[in-house]
Motif scaffolding. Sequence first.
Motif, PDB file in Angstrom:
ATOM      1  N   VAL A 293     -72.620  53.526 -29.020  1.00 32.32           N
ATOM      2  CA  VAL A 293     -74.028  53.775 -28.710  1.00 32.32           C
ATOM      3  C   VAL A 293     -74.861  53.823 -29.985  1.00 32.32           C
ATOM      4  CG1 VAL A 293     -73.566  55.046 -26.569  1.00 32.32           C
ATOM      5  CG2 VAL A 293     -73.672  56.286 -28.749  1.00 32.32           C
ATOM      6  N   PHE A 294     -76.182  53.654 -29.797  1.00 30.65           N
ATOM      7  CA  PHE A 294     -77.142  54.008 -30.840  1.00 30.65           C
ATOM      8  C   PHE A 294     -78.084  55.041 -30.257  1.00 30.65           C
ATOM      9  CE2 PHE A 294     -79.220  50.642 -28.470  1.00 30.65           C
ATOM     10  CZ  PHE A 294     -80.561  50.988 -28.443  1.00 30.65           C
ATOM     11  N   VAL A 295     -78.745  55.784 -31.117  1.00 25.53           N
ATOM     12  CA  VAL A 295     -79.572  56.905 -30.681  1.00 25.53           C
ATOM     13  C   VAL A 295     -81.004  56.700 -31.139  1.00 25.53           C
ATOM     14  CG1 VAL A 295     -79.910  59.407 -30.794  1.00 25.53           C
ATOM     15  CG2 VAL A 295     -77.592  58.456 -30.784  1.00 25.53           C
ATOM     16  N   ARG A 296     -81.947  56.849 -30.204  1.00 22.81           N
ATOM     17  CA  ARG A 296     -83.363  56.720 -30.533  1.00 22.81           C
ATOM     18  C   ARG A 296     -83.862  57.963 -31.272  1.00 22.81           C
ATOM     19  NH1 ARG A 296     -87.657  56.606 -32.363  1.00 22.81           N
ATOM     20  NH2 ARG A 296     -89.650  56.260 -31.368  1.00 22.81           N
ATOM     21  N   THR A 297     -83.693  59.138 -30.700  1.00 28.21           N
ATOM     22  CA  THR A 297     -84.088  60.394 -31.344  1.00 28.21           C
ATOM     23  C   THR A 297     -83.071  61.471 -30.968  1.00 28.21           C
ATOM     24  OG1 THR A 297     -85.576  60.764 -29.460  1.00 28.21           O
ATOM     25  CG2 THR A 297     -86.576  59.973 -31.503  1.00 28.21           C
ATOM     26  N   PRO A 298     -82.305  61.979 -31.927  1.00 22.70           N
ATOM     27  CA  PRO A 298     -81.285  62.985 -31.629  1.00 22.70           C
ATOM     28  C   PRO A 298     -81.857  64.404 -31.618  1.00 22.70           C
ATOM     29  CG  PRO A 298     -81.186  62.431 -33.935  1.00 22.70           C
ATOM     30  CD  PRO A 298     -82.281  61.573 -33.346  1.00 22.70           C
ATOM     31  N   LEU A 299     -81.023  65.320 -31.193  1.00 21.60           N
ATOM     32  CA  LEU A 299     -81.371  66.740 -31.235  1.00 21.60           C
ATOM     33  C   LEU A 299     -80.888  67.401 -32.519  1.00 21.60           C
ATOM     34  CD1 LEU A 299     -80.399  67.596 -27.544  1.00 21.60           C
ATOM     35  CD2 LEU A 299     -82.719  67.337 -28.460  1.00 21.60           C
ATOM     36  N   THR A 300     -79.850  66.832 -33.130  1.00 22.31           N
ATOM     37  CA  THR A 300     -79.315  67.372 -34.390  1.00 22.31           C
ATOM     38  C   THR A 300     -79.143  66.233 -35.389  1.00 22.31           C
ATOM     39  OG1 THR A 300     -77.006  67.119 -33.675  1.00 22.31           O
ATOM     40  CG2 THR A 300     -78.093  69.219 -33.160  1.00 22.31           C
ATOM     41  N   THR A 301     -79.041  66.573 -36.652  1.00 25.41           N
ATOM     42  CA  THR A 301     -78.992  65.580 -37.715  1.00 25.41           C
ATOM     43  C   THR A 301     -77.812  64.624 -37.588  1.00 25.41           C
ATOM     44  OG1 THR A 301     -78.947  65.236 -40.117  1.00 25.41           O
ATOM     45  CG2 THR A 301     -77.728  67.129 -39.259  1.00 25.41           C
ATOM     46  N   GLY A 302     -78.068  63.384 -37.971  1.00 28.62           N
ATOM     47  CA  GLY A 302     -77.004  62.388 -38.020  1.00 28.62           C
ATOM     48  C   GLY A 302     -76.306  62.326 -39.357  1.00 28.62           C
ATOM     49  N   TYR A 303     -76.774  63.106 -40.325  1.00 30.04           N
ATOM     50  CA  TYR A 303     -76.063  63.207 -41.602  1.00 30.04           C
ATOM     51  C   TYR A 303     -74.949  64.222 -41.424  1.00 30.04           C
ATOM     52  CZ  TYR A 303     -80.187  60.801 -43.383  1.00 30.04           C
ATOM     53  OH  TYR A 303     -81.205  59.893 -43.593  1.00 30.04           O
ATOM     54  N   ALA A 304     -74.052  63.879 -40.530  1.00 32.62           N
ATOM     55  CA  ALA A 304     -72.983  64.778 -40.113  1.00 32.62           C
ATOM     56  C   ALA A 304     -71.905  63.954 -39.442  1.00 32.62           C
ATOM     57  CB  ALA A 304     -73.526  65.833 -39.148  1.00 32.62           C
ATOM     58  N   GLU A 305     -70.810  64.603 -39.114  1.00 32.69           N
ATOM     59  CA  GLU A 305     -69.729  63.895 -38.430  1.00 32.69           C
ATOM     60  C   GLU A 305     -69.963  63.789 -36.935  1.00 32.69           C
ATOM     61  OE1 GLU A 305     -65.884  64.690 -41.224  1.00 32.69           O
ATOM     62  OE2 GLU A 305     -66.674  66.446 -40.174  1.00 32.69           O
ATOM     63  N   TYR A 306     -70.769  64.707 -36.379  1.00 28.27           N
ATOM     64  CA  TYR A 306     -71.136  64.667 -34.967  1.00 28.27           C
ATOM     65  C   TYR A 306     -72.617  64.997 -34.831  1.00 28.27           C
ATOM     66  CZ  TYR A 306     -66.105  64.873 -33.972  1.00 28.27           C
ATOM     67  OH  TYR A 306     -64.769  64.600 -33.922  1.00 28.27           O
ATOM     68  N   ALA A 307     -73.249  64.417 -33.810  1.00 28.22           N
ATOM     69  CA  ALA A 307     -74.652  64.697 -33.535  1.00 28.22           C
ATOM     70  C   ALA A 307     -74.862  64.780 -32.027  1.00 28.22           C
ATOM     71  CB  ALA A 307     -75.555  63.626 -34.132  1.00 28.22           C
ATOM     72  N   LEU A 308     -75.866  65.540 -31.647  1.00 32.92           N
ATOM     73  CA  LEU A 308     -76.175  65.767 -30.239  1.00 32.92           C
ATOM     74  C   LEU A 308     -77.476  65.049 -29.894  1.00 32.92           C
ATOM     75  CD1 LEU A 308     -74.819  67.503 -27.988  1.00 32.92           C
ATOM     76  CD2 LEU A 308     -76.475  69.304 -28.559  1.00 32.92           C
ATOM     77  N   ALA A 309     -77.529  64.457 -28.691  1.00 31.69           N
ATOM     78  CA  ALA A 309     -78.738  63.770 -28.248  1.00 31.69           C
ATOM     79  C   ALA A 309     -78.877  63.898 -26.740  1.00 31.69           C
ATOM     80  CB  ALA A 309     -78.690  62.290 -28.628  1.00 31.69           C
ATOM     81  N   ARG A 310     -80.097  63.762 -26.266  1.00 26.18           N
ATOM     82  CA  ARG A 310     -80.312  63.686 -24.828  1.00 26.18           C
ATOM     83  C   ARG A 310     -79.877  62.309 -24.334  1.00 26.18           C
ATOM     84  NH1 ARG A 310     -85.779  64.787 -22.483  1.00 26.18           N
ATOM     85  NH2 ARG A 310     -86.567  63.423 -24.131  1.00 26.18           N
ATOM     86  N   GLU A 311     -79.395  62.253 -23.110  1.00 27.10           N
ATOM     87  CA  GLU A 311     -78.935  60.981 -22.558  1.00 27.10           C
ATOM     88  C   GLU A 311     -80.043  59.939 -22.580  1.00 27.10           C
ATOM     89  OE1 GLU A 311     -76.872  59.255 -18.464  1.00 27.10           O
ATOM     90  OE2 GLU A 311     -78.104  61.067 -18.382  1.00 27.10           O
ATOM     91  N   ILE A 312     -81.279  60.348 -22.353  1.00 22.77           N
ATOM     92  CA  ILE A 312     -82.392  59.410 -22.290  1.00 22.77           C
ATOM     93  C   ILE A 312     -82.668  58.747 -23.630  1.00 22.77           C
ATOM     94  CG2 ILE A 312     -84.259  61.036 -22.870  1.00 22.77           C
ATOM     95  CD1 ILE A 312     -85.865  59.748 -20.576  1.00 22.77           C
ATOM     96  N   ALA A 313     -82.121  59.316 -24.721  1.00 21.28           N
ATOM     97  CA  ALA A 313     -82.329  58.770 -26.060  1.00 21.28           C
ATOM     98  C   ALA A 313     -81.149  57.944 -26.553  1.00 21.28           C
ATOM     99  CB  ALA A 313     -82.597  59.903 -27.054  1.00 21.28           C
ATOM    100  N   VAL A 314     -80.171  57.688 -25.693  1.00 22.70           N
ATOM    101  CA  VAL A 314     -78.947  56.992 -26.094  1.00 22.70           C
ATOM    102  C   VAL A 314     -78.902  55.604 -25.467  1.00 22.70           C
ATOM    103  CG1 VAL A 314     -76.426  57.045 -26.000  1.00 22.70           C
ATOM    104  CG2 VAL A 314     -77.694  59.159 -26.391  1.00 22.70           C
ATOM    105  N   GLY A 315     -78.686  54.576 -26.314  1.00 25.79           N
ATOM    106  CA  GLY A 315     -78.583  53.207 -25.831  1.00 25.79           C
ATOM    107  C   GLY A 315     -77.214  52.624 -26.099  1.00 25.79           C
ATOM    108  N   VAL A 316     -76.816  51.691 -25.288  1.00 22.77           N
ATOM    109  CA  VAL A 316     -75.499  51.055 -25.430  1.00 22.77           C
ATOM    110  C   VAL A 316     -75.536  50.073 -26.603  1.00 22.77           C
ATOM    111  CG1 VAL A 316     -73.785  49.578 -24.321  1.00 22.77           C
ATOM    112  CG2 VAL A 316     -74.985  51.338 -22.990  1.00 22.77           C
TER     113      VAL A 316
END
Length: 340
Positions: free
Chosen positions: A84-107
């Motif tokens: 996936v790619f993420v439009r706008t996450p909830l937590t930073t991507g300068y990390a090993e894991y990040a959290l996002a809303r489903e509506i912000a996640v694309g295949v």
Amino acid sequence: MRRYELVGRRDIRLVTDAPVPEPGPGQVLVRVRSCSVCNRSDLAYFHYYGLREHCATGCYGHEIAGVVEATGPGVTRVAAGQRVFVRTPLTTGYAEYALAREIAVGVLPDAIPFEQGSLLQLLPLAVHATRGVGLGDRVVIVGQGPVGQMALRMAVRRGAAHVTVVDLDEWRLERSRRAGADATRRTDGSASQLATIGEEFRGAGEEYDVAIDAVGTPTTLNASVGLVRQNGLVVMLGTHHVDTHVTVDLVTWERKGLRVHSSAEPVDTARAEALAVAERLLRHGADTLRLSDLHTHTYALDELPKAMEQLSASRSLYPDAERAPYDGPPPETLKVAIVP
């Protein structure tokens, strides 16, 4: 897990024992494989933290590509193991894991490397920003950084008859030509030079229908107003992170009867629509995006400070009224990917 945190002005800290987020309802946990540096937001947050209120509230590190690790209740569009790619996450991507809303996640298609996939955060943004571009329109885009480059690609796909792009840097303009720009103009960024853009159109009795400000400064916004025809469209794509207050001549706006819109998706329905279009474009013609032209550097997560230093050698980080120590962007640089 390892995670970088922005804790002060030009002060980022690597935490080695940060907890892995747990996805709640409608949320997706992504194992980050790449997070590209936003040449505007991330750099502005880094340099203006504590000086601009919004620089402490935005998500530092928001351009993410990776693999779904887990999903929360109610998630139906993606599943564990999916790229996936993420439009706008909830937590930073300068990390090993990040959290996002489903509506912000694309295949993310298998053929696109994660380092290129992370910059696809710009794709739904450019889709939404160019929604006013119609078949046969004459378009001018001021600024050919990553977001201006993506707007160029979308204007071409939407059927613009002629696209002129403007930038400080000839190296970037060469990539714009390869991506379909009909005309390129290198300027020094001054109001006087920007005002001369489109002289060939005016000489032939034509004007631009749409002007896209992909920089986000008082000078570039006002120049865009001057470039479009009566009842033309001005698109505010570049974010005004540095000069947050912009003075405009409203008499000119009224006299021209201008239309104007921003690039931000204000509600979830707009976000979902732009993301759905972006996914379709990736399924049918991803090669036309020329993502390899946009991805120029890769650094390991531990090297994030080095990446920030490289990208900080940019004129765009300084207010319009202030003399900048740089004449343009960092040389031969567009998107820098950070890989955990």
